[in-house]
Design a protein around this motif. Structure first.
Motif, PDB file in Angstrom:
ATOM      1  N   PHE A  51       0.839  -1.191   0.000  1.00 21.59           N
ATOM      2  CA  PHE A  51       0.000   0.000   0.000  1.00 21.59           C
ATOM      3  C   PHE A  51       0.879   1.249   0.000  1.00 21.59           C
ATOM      4  CE2 PHE A  51      -3.960  -2.110   1.513  1.00 21.59           C
ATOM      5  CZ  PHE A  51      -3.437  -3.297   1.964  1.00 21.59           C
ATOM      6  N   TYR A  73       0.330   5.355   1.189  1.00 18.32           N
ATOM      7  CA  TYR A  73      -0.519   6.347   1.841  1.00 18.32           C
ATOM      8  C   TYR A  73       0.145   7.714   1.743  1.00 18.32           C
ATOM      9  CZ  TYR A  73      -3.604   2.919   4.062  1.00 18.32           C
ATOM     10  OH  TYR A  73      -4.517   1.935   4.298  1.00 18.32           O
ATOM     11  N   TYR A  95      -3.010   0.277  -4.119  1.00 16.91           N
ATOM     12  CA  TYR A  95      -2.753  -1.059  -3.568  1.00 16.91           C
ATOM     13  C   TYR A  95      -2.221  -1.981  -4.668  1.00 16.91           C
ATOM     14  CZ  TYR A  95      -3.756  -5.857  -2.208  1.00 16.91           C
ATOM     15  OH  TYR A  95      -3.636  -7.196  -1.950  1.00 16.91           O
ATOM     16  N   SER A 140      -2.808 -10.557   8.845  1.00 17.24           N
ATOM     17  CA  SER A 140      -3.614  -9.787   7.905  1.00 17.24           C
ATOM     18  C   SER A 140      -4.064  -8.448   8.443  1.00 17.24           C
ATOM     19  CB  SER A 140      -4.833 -10.603   7.495  1.00 17.24           C
ATOM     20  OG  SER A 140      -5.530 -11.017   8.654  1.00 17.24           O
ATOM     21  N   TYR A 155      -8.471   0.381  14.749  1.00 13.33           N
ATOM     22  CA  TYR A 155      -7.052   0.305  15.103  1.00 13.33           C
ATOM     23  C   TYR A 155      -6.610   1.589  15.793  1.00 13.33           C
ATOM     24  CZ  TYR A 155      -7.355  -2.877  11.025  1.00 13.33           C
ATOM     25  OH  TYR A 155      -7.715  -3.849  10.120  1.00 13.33           O
ATOM     26  N   TYR A 175      -2.909   3.548  16.129  1.00 16.57           N
ATOM     27  CA  TYR A 175      -1.507   3.634  15.758  1.00 16.57           C
ATOM     28  C   TYR A 175      -0.885   4.824  16.472  1.00 16.57           C
ATOM     29  CZ  TYR A 175      -1.448   0.357  11.780  1.00 16.57           C
ATOM     30  OH  TYR A 175      -1.479  -0.761  10.978  1.00 16.57           O
ATOM     31  N   LEU A 230       1.784   0.061  15.323  1.00 22.14           N
ATOM     32  CA  LEU A 230       0.472  -0.470  15.652  1.00 22.14           C
ATOM     33  C   LEU A 230       0.395  -0.715  17.153  1.00 22.14           C
ATOM     34  CD1 LEU A 230      -2.267  -1.619  14.707  1.00 22.14           C
ATOM     35  CD2 LEU A 230      -1.099  -3.828  14.458  1.00 22.14           C
ATOM     36  N   VAL A 239      -7.969  -8.033  19.290  1.00 24.92           N
ATOM     37  CA  VAL A 239      -7.258  -9.137  18.651  1.00 24.92           C
ATOM     38  C   VAL A 239      -5.764  -8.900  18.610  1.00 24.92           C
ATOM     39  CG1 VAL A 239      -9.219  -9.836  17.260  1.00 24.92           C
ATOM     40  CG2 VAL A 239      -7.642  -8.145  16.358  1.00 24.92           C
ATOM     41  N   ARG A 273     -10.684  -7.223   8.550  1.00 27.49           N
ATOM     42  CA  ARG A 273      -9.266  -7.283   8.946  1.00 27.49           C
ATOM     43  C   ARG A 273      -8.546  -8.456   8.293  1.00 27.49           C
ATOM     44  NH1 ARG A 273      -7.690 -11.048  12.670  1.00 27.49           N
ATOM     45  NH2 ARG A 273      -9.329 -12.217  13.723  1.00 27.49           N
ATOM     46  N   THR A 274      -9.319  -9.376   7.719  1.00 28.13           N
ATOM     47  CA  THR A 274      -8.651 -10.542   7.158  1.00 28.13           C
ATOM     48  C   THR A 274      -8.370 -10.409   5.661  1.00 28.13           C
ATOM     49  OG1 THR A 274     -10.741 -11.658   6.671  1.00 28.13           O
ATOM     50  CG2 THR A 274      -9.783 -12.027   8.832  1.00 28.13           C
ATOM     51  N   ALA A 275      -8.789  -9.318   5.077  1.00 22.22           N
ATOM     52  CA  ALA A 275      -8.618  -9.168   3.641  1.00 22.22           C
ATOM     53  C   ALA A 275      -7.327  -8.449   3.321  1.00 22.22           C
ATOM     54  CB  ALA A 275      -9.794  -8.397   3.052  1.00 22.22           C
ATOM     55  N   ASN A 276      -6.518  -9.033   2.495  1.00 24.79           N
ATOM     56  CA  ASN A 276      -5.272  -8.400   2.092  1.00 24.79           C
ATOM     57  C   ASN A 276      -5.492  -7.058   1.423  1.00 24.79           C
ATOM     58  OD1 ASN A 276      -3.152  -9.856   2.989  1.00 24.79           O
ATOM     59  ND2 ASN A 276      -2.674 -10.822   1.060  1.00 24.79           N
ATOM     60  N   THR A 277      -6.583  -6.980   0.676  1.00 27.80           N
ATOM     61  CA  THR A 277      -6.828  -5.762  -0.088  1.00 27.80           C
ATOM     62  C   THR A 277      -7.516  -4.692   0.733  1.00 27.80           C
ATOM     63  OG1 THR A 277      -8.926  -6.625  -0.845  1.00 27.80           O
ATOM     64  CG2 THR A 277      -7.027  -7.034  -2.239  1.00 27.80           C
ATOM     65  N   GLY A 278      -7.871  -4.993   1.958  1.00 29.45           N
ATOM     66  CA  GLY A 278      -8.629  -4.041   2.755  1.00 29.45           C
ATOM     67  C   GLY A 278      -7.769  -2.914   3.284  1.00 29.45           C
ATOM     68  N   GLU A 279      -7.864  -1.786   2.615  1.00 25.85           N
ATOM     69  CA  GLU A 279      -7.055  -0.670   3.077  1.00 25.85           C
ATOM     70  C   GLU A 279      -7.650  -0.103   4.358  1.00 25.85           C
ATOM     71  OE1 GLU A 279      -8.901  -0.546   0.320  1.00 25.85           O
ATOM     72  OE2 GLU A 279      -9.809   1.417   0.003  1.00 25.85           O
ATOM     73  N   LEU A 280      -6.821   0.592   5.092  1.00 27.54           N
ATOM     74  CA  LEU A 280      -7.254   1.264   6.311  1.00 27.54           C
ATOM     75  C   LEU A 280      -7.683   2.685   5.985  1.00 27.54           C
ATOM     76  CD1 LEU A 280      -4.538   0.226   8.921  1.00 27.54           C
ATOM     77  CD2 LEU A 280      -6.617  -0.951   8.252  1.00 27.54           C
ATOM     78  N   PHE A 281      -8.716   3.133   6.654  1.00 24.89           N
ATOM     79  CA  PHE A 281      -9.173   4.510   6.558  1.00 24.89           C
ATOM     80  C   PHE A 281      -8.831   5.179   7.878  1.00 24.89           C
ATOM     81  CE2 PHE A 281     -11.701   4.468   2.655  1.00 24.89           C
ATOM     82  CZ  PHE A 281     -11.764   3.107   2.425  1.00 24.89           C
ATOM     83  N   PHE A 282      -8.061   6.243   7.794  1.00 26.74           N
ATOM     84  CA  PHE A 282      -7.540   6.896   8.985  1.00 26.74           C
ATOM     85  C   PHE A 282      -8.299   8.174   9.312  1.00 26.74           C
ATOM     86  CE2 PHE A 282      -3.557   4.773  10.121  1.00 26.74           C
ATOM     87  CZ  PHE A 282      -3.342   3.976   9.013  1.00 26.74           C
ATOM     88  N   GLY A 283      -8.302   8.500  10.601  1.00 22.74           N
ATOM     89  CA  GLY A 283      -8.712   9.815  11.042  1.00 22.74           C
ATOM     90  C   GLY A 283      -7.554  10.788  10.942  1.00 22.74           C
TER      91      GLY A 283
END
Lengths: 115, 115
Positions: free
Chosen positions: A35, A37, A50, A100, B33, B35, B45, B55, B97-107
């Motif tokens: 990724f 950012y 990505y 993950s 999450y 960070y 993290l 988790v 959380r288990t998807a490789n392609t799942g990007e994080l959206f941050f504040g």
């Protein structure tokens, strides 16, 4: 263990020119995601692009493209036609299949676009 | 309005104070999450919650105490902090959380200064 390395602490680019931000990674995971950012001065981390480790094509999103060289373990970000608003910190990150939810970040590159 | 909202944006506290950081996501995600971003260090993290269950706890000192009352809200309770805890604390969410392609959206982060 996973590791992301960004060797350029700072970069300058002239407005309207292209720039490449370097990223190398190290992982033993057979499947992983990469990724990029962007973090402007406001602090928010903005997802740009990505690349999956098994993707055949290099990812592209508008002016952003990812130069993925798997054998070299590099995932450089290319920004074409730079704009003043591109000035920000840029972070490369990786998530492995076995961890993950752990997105591991590099130390970042500060990009300044000159008018 | 961003999808992930953090309050307060800035916080100054003494080492004996107790304060809390709040994060709210409006994206319908099921993972959240915390960070920590210190100067000249990669993002670290701290905690991961998935469906309100913790988790991941990345060896974070007990003076940081997370709370996730529901999938939209995440808190970070702070007590007896040290000056080296001064940093930008970023909250993020993701769809899965288990998807490789799942990007994080941050504040946009909460800038904490400990005196």
């Amino acid at each position: 263990a996973q590791k992301i390395t960004q060797t350029q602490p700072g970069m300058f680019v002239q407005e309207k020119e292209a720039v490449t931000l370097d990223c190398t990674y190290d992982t033993s995971d057979p499947s992983y995601g990469l990724f990029w950012y962007k973090q402007p001065s406001s602090g928010e981390m903005i997802f740009l692009i990505y690349q999956g480790s098994y993707d055949q094509q290099n990812a592209t999103e508008g002016r952003y493209s990812l130069n993925f060289q798997k054998a070299r373990k590099s995932a450089n970000l290319v920004i074409s036609a730079s704009q003043l608003g591109d000035s920000a910190m840029y972070f490369c990150a990786m998530r492995g299949l076995d961890s993950s939810y752990k997105l591991i970040f590099g130390s970042g590159t500060r990009l300044l676009v000159r008018p | 309005e961003t999808g992930v909202t953090q309050t307060p944006r800035h916080l100054v506290m003494g080492m004996t104070n107790k304060k809390s950081l709040k994060c709210e996501q409006h994206l319908g995600h099921n993972a959240m999450y915390w960070y920590k971003q210190s100067a000249k260090k990669p993002l670290e993290l701290m905690f991961v919650y998935s469906l309100e269950e913790r988790v991941e706890n990345n060896s974070v000192p007990s003076r940081f105490s997370p709370e996730c009352p529901n999938s939209s809200h995440l808190f970070l309770h702070l007590h007896t902090l040290q000056p080296e805890d001064s940093a930008l604390y970023l909250c993020a969410s993701s769809q899965d959380r288990t998807a490789n392609t799942g990007e994080l959206f941050f504040g946009e982060g909460s800038r904490l200064t400990v005196l």
